[in-house]
Design an enzyme around this catalytic site. Structure first.
Site, PDB file in Angstrom:
ATOM      1  N   SER A   7       0.900  -1.503  -0.004  1.00  0.00           N
ATOM      2  CA  SER A   7      -0.127   0.045  -0.139  1.00  0.00           C
ATOM      3  C   SER A   7       0.876   1.478  -0.174  1.00  0.00           C
ATOM      4  O   SER A   7       0.140   2.385  -0.139  1.00  0.00           O
ATOM      5  CB  SER A   7      -0.972  -0.046   1.132  1.00  0.00           C
ATOM      6  OG  SER A   7      -0.035   0.091   2.392  1.00  0.00           O
ATOM      7  N   HIS A  50      -5.185  -4.937  -0.406  1.00  0.00           N
ATOM      8  CA  HIS A  50      -5.080  -3.885  -1.689  1.00  0.00           C
ATOM      9  C   HIS A  50      -5.165  -4.549  -2.895  1.00  0.00           C
ATOM     10  O   HIS A  50      -4.672  -3.858  -3.782  1.00  0.00           O
ATOM     11  CB  HIS A  50      -3.894  -2.898  -1.244  1.00  0.00           C
ATOM     12  CG  HIS A  50      -4.247  -1.767  -0.414  1.00  0.00           C
ATOM     13  ND1 HIS A  50      -4.946  -0.650  -0.487  1.00  0.00           N
ATOM     14  CD2 HIS A  50      -3.681  -2.042   0.861  1.00  0.00           C
ATOM     15  CE1 HIS A  50      -4.753  -0.085   1.060  1.00  0.00           C
ATOM     16  NE2 HIS A  50      -4.124  -0.909   1.703  1.00  0.00           N
ATOM     17  N   LYS A  80     -12.353  -2.073   1.131  1.00  0.00           N
ATOM     18  CA  LYS A  80     -11.811  -1.207   0.198  1.00  0.00           C
ATOM     19  C   LYS A  80     -12.529  -1.733  -1.056  1.00  0.00           C
ATOM     20  O   LYS A  80     -13.821  -0.973  -1.197  1.00  0.00           O
ATOM     21  CB  LYS A  80     -10.252  -1.623  -0.053  1.00  0.00           C
ATOM     22  CG  LYS A  80      -9.539  -1.382   1.182  1.00  0.00           C
ATOM     23  CD  LYS A  80      -8.175  -1.713   1.274  1.00  0.00           C
ATOM     24  CE  LYS A  80      -7.332  -1.271   2.593  1.00  0.00           C
ATOM     25  NZ  LYS A  80      -7.753  -1.853   3.873  1.00  0.00           N
TER      26      LYS A  80
END
Length: 439
Positions: free
Chosen positions: A223, A251, A283
């Site tokens: 990230s 991610h 996310k």
């Protein structure tokens, strides 16, 4: 020597001297009579207060905890002004999608808002099992178990998997939650050079016989830098040295691979070569929580033993429903992944052409602009905000000294015009602040 908050003694001294010259030295709070009640001795408190005073003395408004007026996607309203937003993990643009909202509302109508207690104590809701089955299928594993927090997922699972005789070997840039899990477990913890399989193997060759269980942990998409590991090599190393391999896909889902299935799809690696897949729901899946996917024997054991599951409230039904609907839409609308990757590639290309240092970013969802100086990074973020671009600076000690940066999270909702305008704003801000281009 480094203080608890991360300032070196020399850096703290220099900062205090600068503040004194500006006539705004930090005013210490009056000490309480009892040393045991002195909040000034909390870990890092002195440096935290010094940094806050420094920002005020330099006339810099804090970029953190800004209040967004509505959904924070590719665009957001802050204080009534519209911004191009790069501070959201809304990779697939599903947060705020009316179909996701409708699924959450239907779950509230059917189940209420809270699971009320742990799932072990208060029972399951069908949506919990539906989500876990769908996530397991997405990762190509036997089973999955969902937790109420992504950070807590790593902490409680690693804390339960390992003990004092064991070893956690991880990438140097691994997320804080992995380090906290190691601390809870009591296992020995060794970090190897970022994205360096050879360094990981050297450590395993030297340490394996001294420990019982070994857990090798990497991320699928880092990230801070937006780069990727060589998954095939790490999987082979884990097998060669009788270690469990865990991949944090926080991610990666919805970002990597042609259909957003993560690092295994991106690298063309059999997902069965990874023992433990970890992911988050907050996310791409526009919800909140975390999960572990892997062999059924593992998830069944965690379901009955992991403190962060057994003793914690279950995932709220509307959150489970929103994550499930987001996953369905991600699979049904692969154009979202393609558009995200196209946007990130465009941002990376234009940023490099403008002379910015983007490090090792693969340009798939996360692109940093590395300035080195925390002060310059904060100033560029502030100037960009004035120009209508919202991006967060990442400063020391969150990243190593000399690698402070702005971190851009791209979304399928961004347009090429958004990206071109943002790069132009950054260039103008850089030039006005006389910040040097990357060499």
């Amino acid at each position: 020597m480094t203080t608890g908050f991360g300032l070196s003694a020399s850096a703290r001294s220099a900062l205090l001297s600068r503040l004194a010259r500006r006539g705004s030295p930090p005013a210490p709070e009056a000490e309480p009579a009892s040393p045991g009640r002195d909040l000034g001795t909390l870990p890092g408190m002195r440096d935290f207060e010094t940094m806050r005073e420094a920002g005020a003395a330099l006339g810099m408004e804090s970029p953190f905890f800004r209040q967004h007026d509505g959904v924070a996607g590719a665009h957001s309203s802050i204080g009534g002004r519209r911004y191009i937003n790069f501070a959201s993990y809304n990779y697939a643009g599903l947060n705020g999608d009316p179909r996701v909202a409708a699924a959450a509302k239907a779950a509230i109508d059917r189940y209420g808002i809270s699971a009320s207690a742990s799932r072990l104590a208060s029972g399951e809701r069908p949506v919990h099992a539906e989500l876990e089955v769908a996530l397991a299928a997405h990762h190509g594993t036997e089973a999955c178990l969902a937790f109420v927090s992504g950070h807590a997922t790593n902490v409680t699972v690693i804390g339960q998997l390992l003990g004092p005789r064991d070893l956690l070997l991880h990438d140097r840039l691994i997320h804080n939650s992995v380090a906290e899990g190691a601390r809870l477990s009591g296992a020995r913890r060794i970090a190897f050079a970022h994205n360096d399989p050879d360094a990981a193997e050297r450590e395993l060759a030297a340490q394996r016989r001294r420990h019982g269980r070994v857990l090798l942990v990497i991320e699928g998409h880092y990230s801070m830098d937006g780069d990727l590991p060589d998954l095939a090599r790490f999987a082979a190393i884990a097998r060669r040295h009788d270690a469990l391999l865990m991949v944090d896909e926080a991610h990666s889902i919805g970002v990597l691979g042609a259909t957003g299935r993560g690092i295994a799809e991106q690298c063309g690696v059999d997902p069965g070569l990874v023992d433990i897949w970890m992911g988050t729901l907050s996310k791409t899946l526009s919800s909140c929580g975390g999960y572990i996917a892997g062999r059924r024997r593992l998830t069944d054991w965690l379901r009955h033993t992991a403190p962060g599951f057994v003793y914690s409230v279950g995932l709220a039904p509307p959150l489970a429903a929103s994550a499930l609907e987001s996953l369905r839409l991600l699979q049904a609308e692969p154009w979202r992944v393609a558009r995200l990757q196209s946007n990130a590639a465009l941002f990376l290309r234009l940023a490099r052409q403008a002379g910015f240092d983007t490090g090792s970013s693969a340009g798939l969802g996360i692109v940093p602009i590395i300035l080195g100086s925390s002060l310059q990074s904060a100033r560029l973020a502030a100037a960009s905000f004035e120009g209508g671009v919202n991006v967060q600076p990442i400063l020391f000690p969150v990243v190593p000294e000399g690698s402070a940066r702005l971190r851009f999270f791209l979304s399928a909702e961004h347009s090429p015009a958004d990206i071109e305008e943002s790069i132009a704003t950054l260039v103008a801000a850089r030039d006005s602040l006389a910040i040097l281009k990357a060499s």
